[in-house]
Design an enzyme around this catalytic site. Structure first.
Site: not given
Ligand code: SF4
Length: 348
Positions: A96, A116, A337
């Site tokens: 994305e 991730c 976020c």
């Molecule tokens: S905040 Fe960033 S580093 Fe942590 S799991 Fe999500 S994508 Fe990965």
């Protein structure tokens, strides 16, 4: 179709490779210059766009090389005009990316990995696991896709989408350099921000780069126990080690890193947590960004009320730390976020 998959993406060729390919096709050398211009300056995504090349030459190129541009699987548009894209690469893996328009500005938030492996407790991507890392080309393609869709120049890029950029360091740096290249998108180094959850070898290597790229740290808590719970993937990079690496970074670069703190109700907005954050930041060169956590379905973590962010801002400011409360864009389309994960719309 099978043949196309085996063809090399022309954009992965060096300038010399392109010149020799053009020579092999018995074309004059100025054609190589034209092709390079289309690739570097005009960011072409197909041979058909290269309108100053003869049709027969374009056909010859298309028989030998491909343009492995990502395919848009889905797009969602937020009330605040933020656009989220699900983009699929040629091997079927998708990521994305988010385009965030502002006054005369367009920010691209891109992914460095599909999924991730860091398992951050507050992050939808982390809970879904890692599929694979992106190549530099795939990162740049996300930016180009956003620029094309908005029909505007991307003015800044934040590497804050899916993935931990420093778990894919070399490709991330290659992408930064391509985006910064004066022959191409010419995005100023200071407008290219990489966000890490605190991988110390990556911070040290980043400090040694000659370019003035911007560093952001996902701090979230300055109490070790809480940070371990929120971000188990960086447990071994303890807060004292992180602090030391950040001071070295500041000394080596003279630049101010950003510390990102997503405020989570009852977790990092308590009195002792706020005190620990103030102690960690006081006296250091940094800028703190406070945002309310963007929660996602099934998450047990919820955003702190705004007054808690205001309280922490007041306490940090009193200790001499520059602090901004930011609003997370695109929350209504899960583009904020921590909300990105590879998901088709309506496929929760
Ligand atoms: S905040 Fe960033 S580093 Fe942590 S799991 Fe999500 S994508 Fe990965």
């Amino acid at each position: 179709m099978e043949q196309t998959n085996q063809m090399r993406d022309i954009r992965s060729l060096s300038d010399d490779d392109i010149r020799s390919a053009v020579a092999q096709l018995d074309q004059p050398m100025f054609r190589a210059t034209q092709v390079l211009e289309w690739l570097h300056k005009k960011n072409a995504s197909s041979f058909d766009e290269m309108t100053n090349l003869p049709k027969s030459f374009r056909t010859q190129l298309a028989e030998r090389f491909s343009f492995a541009v990502p395919r848009q699987i889905a797009q969602q548009i937020s009330r605040d005009r933020t656009r989220k894209y699900l983009l699929e690469f040629s091997d079927g893996v998708s990521v994305e990316a988010v385009g965030i328009p502002g006054r005369g500005k367009l920010t691209a938030c891109i992914s460095t990995q599909a999924g991730c492996g860091m398992r951050c407790a507050f992050c939808a991507t982390g809970l879904a696991g890692l599929a694979r890392s992106c190549t530099a080309r795939e990162m740049v393609d996300q930016v180009l896709h956003i620029a094309r869709d908005f029909n505007e120049r991307v003015t800044s890029v934040v590497f804050m989408g899916q993935g931990e950029p420093f778990a894919n360091f070399d490709e991330t740096v290659r992408a930064l350099r391509t985006l910064n290249d004066p022959r191409g998108l010419k995005i100023g180094a200071r407008h290219l921000t990489v966000s890490t959850c605190g991988i110390i070898p990556g911070i040290r290597a980043f400090a040694k780069l000659p370019e003035q790229f911007t560093l952001a740290i996902s701090l979230h808590s300055a109490s070790q126990q809480t940070r371990n719970q929120l971000m188990p993937g960086v447990k071994k990079y303890t807060l004292p080690r992180l602090y030391e690496a950040l001071q070295e970074y500041v000394e080596a670069t003279g630049r101010r890193p950003t510390y990102e703190i997503a405020m989570i109700e009852g977790i990092n907005d308590t009195n002792p947590e706020m005190r620990a954050i103030c102690d960690f930041c006081e006296g250091t060169l940094c800028h703190v960004n406070l945002i309310q956590l963007s929660d996602f379905p099934d998450s047990e973590l919820h955003p702190s009320p705004l007054f808690k962010l205001e309280e922490l801002q007041k306490r940090l400011t009193a200790r001499g730390v520059q602090t901004t409360i930011r609003c997370s864009r695109g929350a209504d389309i899960d583009a904020a976020c921590g909300q990105l994960k590879q998901r088709r719309p309506n496929a929760r």
